[in-house]
Design a protein around this motif. Structure first.
Motif, PDB file in Angstrom:
ATOM      1  N   UNK A 165       0.728  -1.211  -0.008  1.00  0.00           N
ATOM      2  CA  UNK A 165      -0.050   0.073  -0.005  1.00  0.00           C
ATOM      3  C   UNK A 165       0.834   1.242  -0.051  1.00  0.00           C
ATOM      4  N   UNK A 166       1.985   1.088   0.759  1.00  0.00           N
ATOM      5  CA  UNK A 166       2.739   2.463   0.641  1.00  0.00           C
ATOM      6  C   UNK A 166       3.386   2.692  -0.556  1.00  0.00           C
ATOM      7  N   UNK A 167       3.683   1.537  -1.524  1.00  0.00           N
ATOM      8  CA  UNK A 167       4.403   1.670  -2.556  1.00  0.00           C
ATOM      9  C   UNK A 167       3.651   2.095  -4.024  1.00  0.00           C
ATOM     10  N   UNK A 168       2.026   1.966  -3.520  1.00  0.00           N
ATOM     11  CA  UNK A 168       1.139   2.271  -4.533  1.00  0.00           C
ATOM     12  C   UNK A 168       0.361   3.843  -3.836  1.00  0.00           C
ATOM     13  N   UNK A 169       0.813   4.370  -2.857  1.00  0.00           N
ATOM     14  CA  UNK A 169       0.117   5.329  -2.474  1.00  0.00           C
ATOM     15  C   UNK A 169      -1.302   5.201  -2.027  1.00  0.00           C
ATOM     16  N   UNK A 170      -1.849   3.717  -1.595  1.00  0.00           N
ATOM     17  CA  UNK A 170      -3.129   3.595  -1.174  1.00  0.00           C
ATOM     18  C   UNK A 170      -3.006   3.206   0.372  1.00  0.00           C
ATOM     19  N   UNK A 171      -2.210   3.791   1.186  1.00  0.00           N
ATOM     20  CA  UNK A 171      -2.140   3.525   2.517  1.00  0.00           C
ATOM     21  C   UNK A 171      -2.996   4.142   3.530  1.00  0.00           C
ATOM     22  N   UNK A 172      -3.573   5.233   2.939  1.00  0.00           N
ATOM     23  CA  UNK A 172      -4.363   6.089   3.856  1.00  0.00           C
ATOM     24  C   UNK A 172      -3.565   6.992   4.438  1.00  0.00           C
ATOM     25  N   UNK A 173      -2.250   7.052   4.444  1.00  0.00           N
ATOM     26  CA  UNK A 173      -1.312   8.183   5.106  1.00  0.00           C
ATOM     27  C   UNK A 173      -1.437   9.566   4.200  1.00  0.00           C
ATOM     28  N   UNK A 174      -1.246  10.509   5.110  1.00  0.00           N
ATOM     29  CA  UNK A 174      -1.315  11.869   4.271  1.00  0.00           C
ATOM     30  C   UNK A 174      -0.154  12.096   3.613  1.00  0.00           C
ATOM     31  N   UNK A 175      -0.055  13.110   2.696  1.00  0.00           N
ATOM     32  CA  UNK A 175       1.064  13.604   1.837  1.00  0.00           C
ATOM     33  C   UNK A 175       2.439  13.744   2.584  1.00  0.00           C
ATOM     34  N   UNK A 176       1.956  14.219   3.827  1.00  0.00           N
ATOM     35  CA  UNK A 176       3.225  14.795   4.583  1.00  0.00           C
ATOM     36  C   UNK A 176       2.965  14.348   6.157  1.00  0.00           C
ATOM     37  N   UNK A 177       3.799  14.070   7.041  1.00  0.00           N
ATOM     38  CA  UNK A 177       3.389  13.804   8.544  1.00  0.00           C
ATOM     39  C   UNK A 177       2.984  15.046   9.097  1.00  0.00           C
ATOM     40  N   UNK A 178       1.937  14.926  10.029  1.00  0.00           N
ATOM     41  CA  UNK A 178       1.631  16.343  10.804  1.00  0.00           C
ATOM     42  C   UNK A 178       2.831  17.052  11.641  1.00  0.00           C
ATOM     43  N   UNK A 179       3.567  16.259  12.062  1.00  0.00           N
ATOM     44  CA  UNK A 179       4.584  16.859  12.746  1.00  0.00           C
ATOM     45  C   UNK A 179       5.903  17.244  12.059  1.00  0.00           C
ATOM     46  N   UNK A 180       5.676  17.467  10.665  1.00  0.00           N
ATOM     47  CA  UNK A 180       6.850  17.709   9.842  1.00  0.00           C
ATOM     48  C   UNK A 180       7.389  19.111   9.899  1.00  0.00           C
ATOM     49  N   UNK A 181       6.307  20.121   9.573  1.00  0.00           N
ATOM     50  CA  UNK A 181       6.491  21.595   9.100  1.00  0.00           C
ATOM     51  C   UNK A 181       6.672  22.353  10.601  1.00  0.00           C
ATOM     52  N   UNK A 182       6.068  21.934  11.729  1.00  0.00           N
ATOM     53  CA  UNK A 182       6.038  22.958  12.866  1.00  0.00           C
ATOM     54  C   UNK A 182       7.516  23.178  13.303  1.00  0.00           C
TER      55      UNK A 182
END
Length: 401
Positions: free
Chosen positions: A172-189
């Motif tokens: 699922x990760x390899x096909x962008x069908x994992x349900x994970x968002x584009x970026x982790x929420x704790x990246x930009x802070x």
């Protein structure tokens, strides 16, 4: 939007009034980005505010004589004023830069013949950030591991990361069908806006995994997902991700001038300066635990070797490349999603694989016909879309093939 002392980026918000609120989108014409969805929209005679989960941005402004004057936040805060456009005013626009304005390299591969073209003072030794084309290499690691029976597409990620949900698999990760968002929420802070992935290590990744609630397994392009996939494969192989990529891809595919940009002090002197859409020089990017999303730096020669090897293996029905390029999902209105690669057809129905990439200062494209007949590699030292030009060069002889 001011992006430097001397440059600014035009943005346009489009708001439609509907019976239960608003439908709104954000356009950035200079970046050729249109229709970015906005949520939590509020507008009246005194204030304008909205959020954009897709790009993890928000705006809050108050009405002044100039318009809605306030703060646009995306990792850091920028002053921004939105002025209402008149009915006769055209959408904000800026001239689109052309390929090679700040240097580029292109290879066209026909069977065993390679034709190269360089722009500016670039040559075979010039290195480029290839951005998300890195994902095709991570996908090759997965296909290689599956064929060698060290893992499977159905292996759950929480075998490697106990914090992760048990519903997310490597496939699922390899096909962008994992349900994970584009970026982790704790990246930009805590990110440096000029080098947004450099600070993000394993502790941050583990924290993000502990907090995520995966959505539906629909298509959602995810840098988070590919960073996680790369780190999972590295754990499985008991090697660091750069070492694993070197052992399985860089050395076997004859890529001596290619590396994973994990530390600033390792930046090569052959790495070109990168430029944003406005032509300003911008800092290079560096990665830690999200390196699988786009950390590879390479040359045209190395990327041509990589592409030729994949073409040859595809034509020879190599088991790993068959696993790599087998369609897994259908992306409506686009193409087939394989592991990492996208599979499209030209006007004659002939299939080719492709992927593009973009960082703050670079853009890239790699595409090749599955029968090994033709390929294009395009590396550009400016962050502008190159897909259309690259696909045109790849498929231009489709009518005679």
């Amino acid at each position: 939007l001011p992006v430097s002392e001397n440059s600014s980026l035009p943005l346009q918000v489009n708001i439609a009034v509907v019976h239960d609120g608003y439908i709104a989108t954000l356009d950035s014409p200079a970046q050729q980005s249109f229709g970015i969805p906005l949520t939590d929209v509020h507008i009246d005679n005194n204030t304008l505010s909205f959020k954009s989960p897709m790009i993890q941005a928000s705006f809050n402004g108050k009405k002044t004589t100039e318009g809605y004057e306030g703060t646009f936040k995306q990792g850091q805060e920028f002053p921004l004023t939105f002025k209402k456009a008149g009915s006769d005013e055209k959408q904000a626009s800026t001239p689109t830069p052309e390929l090679g304005e700040h240097g580029a390299a292109v290879a066209i591969i026909d069977q065993d013949e390679i034709k190269t073209q360089f722009y500016g003072e670039h040559d075979h030794n010039t290195q480029y950030e290839i951005g998300s084309v890195t994902k095709t290499m991570v996908a090759y690691l997965l296909a290689h591991a599956v064929v060698n029976e060290s893992t499977t597409l159905d292996t759950p990620v929480n075998e490697f990361w106990p914090q992760a949900p048990d519903t997310v698999t490597l496939g699922q990760l390899a096909t962008h069908h994992s349900g994970l968002p584009r970026l982790p929420e704790n990246l930009l802070s805590k990110a440096d806006q000029t080098d947004p992935y450099a600070h993000y290590g394993q502790s941050e990744l583990e924290s993000a995994l502990a907090e995520i609630e995966p959505g539906a397994n629909n298509y959602e392009y995810s840098n988070f997902g590919y960073g996680l996939l790369a780190e999972s494969l590295a754990k499985s192989a008991e090697k660091a991700f750069p070492e694993l990529l070197n052992d399985v891809v860089f050395e076997p595919f004859s890529m001596p001038d290619t590396y994973v940009a994990t530390r600033k002090e390792n930046t090569s002197g052959s790495l070109s300066k990168g430029h944003n859409v406005l032509g300003d020089v911008v800092p290079h990017w560096h990665f830690q635990s999200l390196a699988g999303a786009g950390a590879v730096v390479s040359t045209l020669s190395d990327m041509a070797n990589y592409t030729k090897a994949l073409m040859r293996k595809s034509a020879e029905d190599d088991a790993t490349v068959e696993q790599l390029l087998a369609p897994q999902k259908t992306i409506e209105g686009c193409c087939q999603q394989a592991l990492g690669w996208l599979i499209s057809e030209d006007k004659n129905g002939k299939a080719y694989a492709w992927h593009n990439g973009q960082t703050a200062g670079f853009s890239s494209f790699v595409g090749f016909y599955l029968d090994g007949s033709r390929a294009v590699v395009m590396l550009n030292a400016q962050s502008i879309p190159v897909n259309d030009e690259a696909i045109k060069r790849l498929t231009q002889n489709a009518g005679s093939q």
